[in-house]
Design a protein around this motif. Structure first.
Motif: not given
Length: 428
Positions: A42-43, A70-76, A91-96, A424-428
């Motif tokens: 999810s993103l 902010g961008f929070i990418l979670r892969l499980e 988990i990828g975290l980016v703040g701009v 929040s967006l579910a990527l798959w």
């Protein structure tokens, strides 16, 4: 400009090796289908405006005001098939930075140069990897962790969540019993790109004194939660920040269904914190929160009492697990006695699902303030209005406004507004 992930691998070899080995063994294993089938990602997007006015304090900087994305990418992943399942998470975290300046930095949203008037970086971030093993209903995770238990609660009150590095074993093999055991050795604060040693929070009037070592690279924890019936659970947790403090925490949660649509929730907490050789930590914390709910309305009353030679002890940067932890304060100062009155309303009860409102008032007194004869007093008033779109192309887009005012005779007066947009967006 450096990449937000330029420091992601620093001090992280074990996690990288474990995760890469897990991935390699998985891809070569016929059970790869189970590994992929159980995976999800999810993103989460957070747009955060923060304005804190403390001009009454008389300090050179009269306010903190910043805007960020902010961008929070979670892969499980799932687990490989077989007796011992293997998987990994990321988990990828980016703040701009969208808006900031040195004369109003320091909101906790952005990574800022140390010292007064520090300039916020244009962006920052973290990449965390976690290897995991599963046997029956027990799971071992090693790497980047986001613990949520009474003795250590990661902070997620700003743009990006605080993370920890360590190992965590959770077991629920026995019915109704959940067991936790683990060790943390580093933390990455909510507005940082680097792992660092842990320390004790000592803001307000905690009056905690440390010896020659102000940080530690070892926090051990253990806990047991038992659910007696679906409506009643009790728990004991233990935490020890090496050389700083040790803490015993008891909790009880009960939900009484009075009648259809009416409930009474009880949340009782007691913690005992003691020094561990390099501090003067000595605190007992008692907290109770009772909440009555009916037809969209919820009314809560809370009481919290600190006693001992210091205030409440928790790892710096974390949320102390206290019933009176609210938007600005947690009322955990030495000897502080505080109470809370809270009201919530869910507009789904009148046909507007997704719209919620909350307001609360807290008052604390009897605070032991150094070099003062009289006890310290403080109060805080908070309000929140939130809406989550329920359908259409913008479904799940959330908007929230949080307002707070705090007054004290031993620290700065504060007025604060936060505007938060999430999606929040579910990527798959």
């Amino acid at each position: 400009m450096n990449s937000p992930f330029s420091n992601a691998r620093k001090g992280f070899p074990l996690v990288w090796r474990l995760s890469l080995c897990s991935a390699a063994s998985t891809l070569m294993n016929p059970a790869c289908a189970d590994f992929l089938q159980g995976s999800k990602s999810s993103l989460e997007l957070r747009n955060y405006y923060f304005n804190r006015d403390f001009r009454q304090s008389g300090v050179a900087q009269s306010k903190a005001e910043e805007w960020s994305q902010g961008f929070i990418l979670r892969l499980e992943s799932g687990y490989t098939d077989g007796m011992l399942g293997v998987g990994f998470d990321a988990i990828g975290l980016v703040g701009v930075k969208l808006d900031s300046s040195p004369d109003r930095s320091g909101t906790g949203l952005l990574n800022t140069e140390r010292g007064p008037g520090g300039r916020a970086e244009d962006d920052y971030g973290e990449l965390g990897l976690t290897g995991k093993l599963r046997l029956a209903r027990s799971t071992l995770k090693v790497g980047t962790l986001l613990p949520r238990m009474p003795v250590v609660m990661y902070n997620d009150s700003r743009l990006l969540p605080q993370t920890f590095r360590g190992a965590w074993l959770n077991s629920s093999d026995l019915d109704n019993l959940s067991l936790d055991l683990g060790r943390l050795d580093q933390t990455n604060l909510r507005n940082s790109s680097d792992n660092e040693d842990m320390s004790v929070f000592n803001g307000g009037s905690r009056n905690i004194r440390l010896g020659s070592h102000a940080t530690s690279d070892r926090f051990d924890f253990a806990g047991a939660t038992y659910r007696w019936v679906p409506a009643l659970s009790t728990a004991y947790h233990y935490g020890e920040l090496e050389g700083m403090y040790q803490q015993h925490y008891l909790t009880l949660n009960h939900k009484w269904t009075i009648s259809e649509g009416q409930t009474l929730n009880s949340d009782l907490r007691w913690a005992r914190s003691l020094d561990e050789g390099n501090s003067n930590v000595d605190n007992s914390a008692l907290g109770a929160m009772l909440t009555y709910s009916a037809r969209g309305h919820a009314v809560g009353l809370g009481y919290q009492r600190m006693s001992g030679d210091t205030g409440f002890a928790n790892i710096n940067g974390t949320d102390g697990y206290l019933v009176n932890l609210v938007q600005i304060n947690d009322f955990g100062n030495q000897d502080e006695r505080s109470w809370q009155a809270r009201y919530d309303y869910n507009f789904a009860a009148v046909g507007i699902p997704g719209l919620t409102f909350m307001t609360r008032y807290l008052s604390g007194d009897d605070v032991t303030v150094r070099n003062r004869a009289e006890g310290g007093k403080e109060w805080e008033r908070d309000s929140e209005l939130g809406y989550v779109i329920q359908s259409g192309p913008l479904k799940d887009l959330g908007l929230k406004w949080k307002n707070a005012s705090a007054r004290s005779n031993f620290s700065s007066d504060i007025d604060e507004n936060r505007l938060i947009v999430t999606y929040s967006l579910a990527l798959w």
